[in-house]
Design an enzyme around this catalytic site. Structure first.
Site, PDB file in Angstrom:
ATOM      1  N   ASP A 166       0.823  -1.202   0.000  1.00  0.00           N
ATOM      2  CA  ASP A 166       0.000   0.000   0.000  1.00  0.00           C
ATOM      3  C   ASP A 166       0.858   1.254   0.000  1.00  0.00           C
ATOM      4  O   ASP A 166       1.517   1.568   0.993  1.00  0.00           O
ATOM      5  CB  ASP A 166      -0.914  -0.009   1.234  1.00  0.00           C
ATOM      6  CG  ASP A 166      -1.914   1.130   1.224  1.00  0.00           C
ATOM      7  OD1 ASP A 166      -1.993   1.856   0.220  1.00  0.00           O
ATOM      8  OD2 ASP A 166      -2.618   1.300   2.235  1.00  0.00           O
ATOM      9  N   ASP A 364      -1.507   6.010  -6.460  1.00  0.00           N
ATOM     10  CA  ASP A 364      -1.806   5.094  -5.362  1.00  0.00           C
ATOM     11  C   ASP A 364      -1.960   3.672  -5.881  1.00  0.00           C
ATOM     12  O   ASP A 364      -2.663   3.438  -6.867  1.00  0.00           O
ATOM     13  CB  ASP A 364      -3.085   5.556  -4.661  1.00  0.00           C
ATOM     14  CG  ASP A 364      -3.458   4.674  -3.483  1.00  0.00           C
ATOM     15  OD1 ASP A 364      -2.561   4.329  -2.702  1.00  0.00           O
ATOM     16  OD2 ASP A 364      -4.642   4.331  -3.348  1.00  0.00           O
TER      17      ASP A 364
END
Length: 484
Positions: A166, A364
């Site tokens: 992440d 992201d």
């Protein structure tokens, strides 16, 4: 006669100059070809890839090189077989989770902008009884998630566990025994008592003080991480040894040992934070760079996550911008978008990161679908629809409002979509990264979505098949096509 000669001489010069220009300036493609048949085929076989991919992961782990730190990246479907039997049902679940993810990112940014990230909130736990580094990367399609995973060892001797990657968070953590509340994961729950390298952190350590939410109990550090979507992990903050495949290990990595965990992490044992904060994995190992290549969301293949690797020479680079309000997110210098070779009429201020921490564009790995501010999205959508008038339209699906019925097509030409950066570079996306199948019947949708937030997000659908390099030392991000 002299005037006539002069006219033809000028005409000759003009033609010659135009010829030189056409040779020196790159030709801008206005259309891109989408292989419809191949995309539909993958939607029909997504559920059958599970067993074969698990075998590939086990074989690649046993054959890892001992000369470098190597981990692989895998799609989530490789580690946890989906309960969805229909690809559209899978898509809807995935998009639902993606919306939750975006809300979580925005919630954390709002807290940072308002100066309330550092908090004295009581963790839930206190209320309960109780060189190059490379790694393989997999996709999170099967559980309706856009997440990607890697398998690495925690502790000594190492317990091999699947971990979510992440770039939108910093704190590393995993589920630990004894479990007051743990969700289902593929591997056995980590047993701290079996690891000789397990070491609790005290409250006066810099690692503990760097947490947004922490508390002391008998001079040991307790942590809590909440993702703004109802997901959380609470437990002891410790240091552990992290092992990459069979190659090498890193000692004393600060990691949360979660005894109470809940949320959208089904299948994985925990999370490796690749954000820009001091507790992220790259920061803790003093990596000057890292890169990953996300395999196709419906693929059964794997790629790698690499640390301290250089940006490939043919990469399209963009300036990496950091925010004073929140150092976790990676902002990029995006100034415009083009469709079919024509720049959209979007103000550059639309994508600008303001001094108060609002706005900007982040890249992201955990968000699936790219979000653009309403005005920018509608400009892109309208231009795309203008170039696809000959394609049969279909009803919208969830957050997608521009969809097509391509069931009668083997391939189609669609308008190109490109991002334009503040350093003059242009990143052109392959058609399969912005026109994606949402079912097995031939419905394809434009994989962008509008947002009323000032924050725009480049998601992993657009990144697939591209090596994304984060050069932290030179504040650059690079995009290299077909470098998985």
């Amino acid at each position: 006669m002299a005037q006539r000669v002069s006219f033809f001489f000028c005409l000759f010069l003009a033609i010659s100059f135009t010829s030189v220009l056409s040779r020196n300036l790159p030709l801008r493609h206005t259309t891109s070809v989408l292989d419809v048949s191949d995309s539909i085929h993958k939607t029909l076989s997504f559920n059958s890839q599970f067993i074969n991919t698990l075998k590939q992961i086990e074989e690649s782990a046993s054959q890892s090189s001992t000369s470098s730190l190597t981990l692989q990246l895998h799609p989530r479907s490789s580690i946890h077989k989906t309960t969805h039997t229909d690809y559209k049902e899978l898509t809807l679940a995935r998009l639902g989770r993606d919306s939750v993810r975006v809300n979580s990112l925005q919630a954390r940014l709002d807290l940072a902008i308002n100066g309330v990230l550092k908090s004295d909130l009581k963790p839930v736990y206190t209320e309960l009884a109780a060189e190059d580094l490379e790694v393989p990367v997999i996709s999170g399609t099967s559980q309706g998630s856009g997440e990607y995973f890697t398998r690495l060892g925690i502790g000594h001797p190492p317990s091999q566990l699947y971990m979510v990657l992440d770039t939108g968070s910093d704190v590393n953590w995993l589920q630990c025994a004894p479990c007051a509340d743990c969700y289902q994961q593929t591997d056995p729950i980590f047993e701290p008592a079996l690891s000789s390298s397990y070491s609790p952190l005290t409250c006066n350590t810099q690692q503990c003080k760097s947490l947004d939410v922490f508390q002391c109990r008998n001079d040991t550090c307790l942590y809590e991480v909440s993702y703004g979507d109802g997901s959380y992990t609470v437990g002891d903050f410790v240091t552990e040894t992290v092992t990459f495949g069979n190659s090498a290990s890193v000692n004393n990595v600060a990691i949360g040992c979660g005894h109470s965990n809940e949320g959208l992490f089904v299948g994985a044992a925990g999370l490796i934070g690749l954000g820009g904060g001091s507790l992220s994995f790259p920061s803790q190992i003093n990596a000057t760079s890292f890169s990953y290549c996300l395999v196709d969301r419906d693929s059964d293949s794997a790629s790698t996550l690499e640390f301290d690797s250089v940006i490939p020479p043919n990469a399209v680079t963009v300036p990496l911008v950091r925010s004073d309000k929140l150092n976790t997110y990676y902002y990029i210098g995006l100034i415009g978008v083009s469709v079919a070779g024509e720049m959209l009429k979007i103000s550059e201020s639309t994508f600008k990161l303001n001094s108060n921490g609002e706005g900007g564009v982040i890249i992201d790995s955990g968000t699936a679908v790219t979000r653009l501010q309403n005005g920018a999205y509608y400009s892109l959508r309208d231009a795309f629809k203008k170039g696809t008038k000959d394609l049969a339209s279909a009803d919208g699906v969830a957050l997608f409002d521009t969809c097509y019925d391509l069931s009668a097509k083997k391939s189609v030409e669609v308008p190109t979509v490109s991002f334009h950066f503040s350093n003059g570079n242009e990143w052109s996306l392959p058609a399969k990264n912005y026109l994606i199948p949402v079912d097995s019947a031939g419905t394809f949708c434009l994989a962008f979505a509008p947002t009323s937030s000032a924050l725009s997000i480049i998601g992993n659908v657009q990144q697939q098949g591209t090596r994304v390099s984060y050069d932290l030392g030179h504040s650059l991000i690079g995009f290299t096509a077909n470098k998985c």
